[in-house]
Structures are given as C-alpha cells and as structure tokens.
Design an enzyme around this catalytic site. Sequence first.
Site, PDB file in Angstrom:
ATOM      1  N   ILE A  67     -82.657   4.427   1.101  1.00 50.61           N
ATOM      2  CA  ILE A  67     -83.053   3.014   1.018  1.00 50.61           C
ATOM      3  C   ILE A  67     -84.542   3.078   0.693  1.00 50.61           C
ATOM      4  CG2 ILE A  67     -83.455   2.937   3.533  1.00 50.61           C
ATOM      5  CD1 ILE A  67     -82.745   0.014   3.578  1.00 50.61           C
ATOM      6  N   SER A  68     -84.987   2.287  -0.290  1.00 52.40           N
ATOM      7  CA  SER A  68     -86.373   2.364  -0.732  1.00 52.40           C
ATOM      8  C   SER A  68     -87.347   1.909   0.351  1.00 52.40           C
ATOM      9  CB  SER A  68     -86.582   1.500  -1.974  1.00 52.40           C
ATOM     10  OG  SER A  68     -85.677   1.866  -2.987  1.00 52.40           O
ATOM     11  N   GLN A  69     -88.585   2.392   0.222  1.00 56.16           N
ATOM     12  CA  GLN A  69     -89.680   1.964   1.096  1.00 56.16           C
ATOM     13  C   GLN A  69     -89.812   0.428   1.020  1.00 56.16           C
ATOM     14  OE1 GLN A  69     -93.302   3.093  -0.756  1.00 56.16           O
ATOM     15  NE2 GLN A  69     -94.540   2.937   1.093  1.00 56.16           N
TER      16      GLN A  69
END
Length: 222
Positions: A67-69
């Site tokens: 999951i992206s930052q």
Amino acid sequence: MSGIDDEAAWAALRERMVRDQLEARGVADGRVLDAMRRVPRHRFLPERVREEAYGDHPVSIGEGQTISQPFIVAEMTALALTATPPLRRALDVGTGSGYQAAVLAACGFEVVSVERRERLAERARATLAELGYRVEVRVGDGSLGCPDAAPFCAIVVGAAAPSVPAALAGQLRPGGVLVVPVGSRGLQELTVVRRTEDGFAHERAGGCVFVPLVGEQGWPER
Ligand code: SAH
C-alpha cells in the site's frame, strides 16, 4: 502500539498523519485532506501490520505488493482532482489493498478499480464493501484500462510502467488526467498526462518508487 481496537485512537493517529505528513508537506487540497481524514487506512491492511498503517512509508500487503505511502496517495489524488469538472468516473489501476480507490471514492469519484491478482482483488472488494465504498473492483490487466467503462475523468496508476500506457491515455475524456509512475523497475517519475481538445500534454511531478505494472502495456512478468 499493539491492541489498538478503539476507533478513536486510530482516528487520532490518522489526524496526526494528515497534519505531519500531508499538510506539513504542502498538500493543500481540502478534498484530499478531508478524504484522508475519513478513510480508515488501517482497515485496508492485514492484521499483522495494521499498527504500521499511519506510518510515513509504504506497507507490505502480501504477494510482494505494498500500500503506497500516505503522502504519495495524497499527491496522486490531488493531481487526479485537477481534471476539468464535472468530476465523474475514475479508473484506479492496481487495486492492491483498495485504499487509493477508497480515497478517490471519498473525493466524490465513481471508481472502477482493476487488479491483476485475484486474491488481492477479493480482499479489497470485501474491505470496500464492509466500509460502504461504492467501488467496482475487477480482475484483469489494468495496463489496458477498462474500455467498456471509458472515458474517464481521471486515471490513477498505482504501479510503475516503462512508458505511458497508450491504452490508458486513450481512455481519458478531454480535460481528463492520467497519473502514472514512469521509469525503470526501480525508480520512476510521477508523470501527468492531460487530454486536451487536440492531443495530450505531459508534465512531471517528481521522483517515486512503485512496484512494477505487469501487463501488456507494462513490464513482462519475471
Ligand atoms: N493502490 C494500491 C497499491 C498498489 S500496489 C493501494 O492503495 O493499496 C500495486 C498493485 O498493482 C499490486 O496489487 C499489483 O498486483 C497491481 N498490478 C500490477 N500490474 C497490474 C496490472 N497490469 N493490472 C492491474 N493491477 C496490476
């Protein structure tokens, strides 16, 4: 920090994330800040890594994916919102956990999201439904977009392509915006493609690192 089961405690962490990671770094679009205050990011993570949900970094969601930052989600969402109104349908490529799709939905987009890995798609579909987000999750090669649901006001790609996937640019409506990391497998530049009345305009929005977009208009599997 384990054992946080109280939504108020999660909300406090989320508020701090918005303040320290987003507002402090210049994310100013109220629609994005509101959406990221509301969407319970921890619910999109597997239990064993839930306590990392509001950290300033990507988190593993299994199957080698992340999951992206939070900051990059905010940045991509803010760019998607620069499409010419009215804002209707958005395509999210690389559903992963479903978080980016939920943030787009919370900003008012009708979202179609495509994921090539069936297990991730199933889990994301369940999470989104539990939380009441109306996102259509499909399984398939998102590098080809979703021709039957096109045209889109915004297309957000959460995986890195070797070049701008022409199929995706072609599914934008005039005034629509495609946000896609473009570069090598290890390092990319966030690229913004706007469809104008008579063609496409490209902009660059800074360096980033994403997992590869694997597909016909992405990288070959290896
Ligand atoms: N946006 C996601 C994170 C994406 S991680 C989130 O909010 O959690 C990138 C995802 O893209 C992975 O789940 C990976 O399986 C998926 N992916 C890679 N290539 C793809 C393709 N061609 N079509 C659809 N999904 C793809």
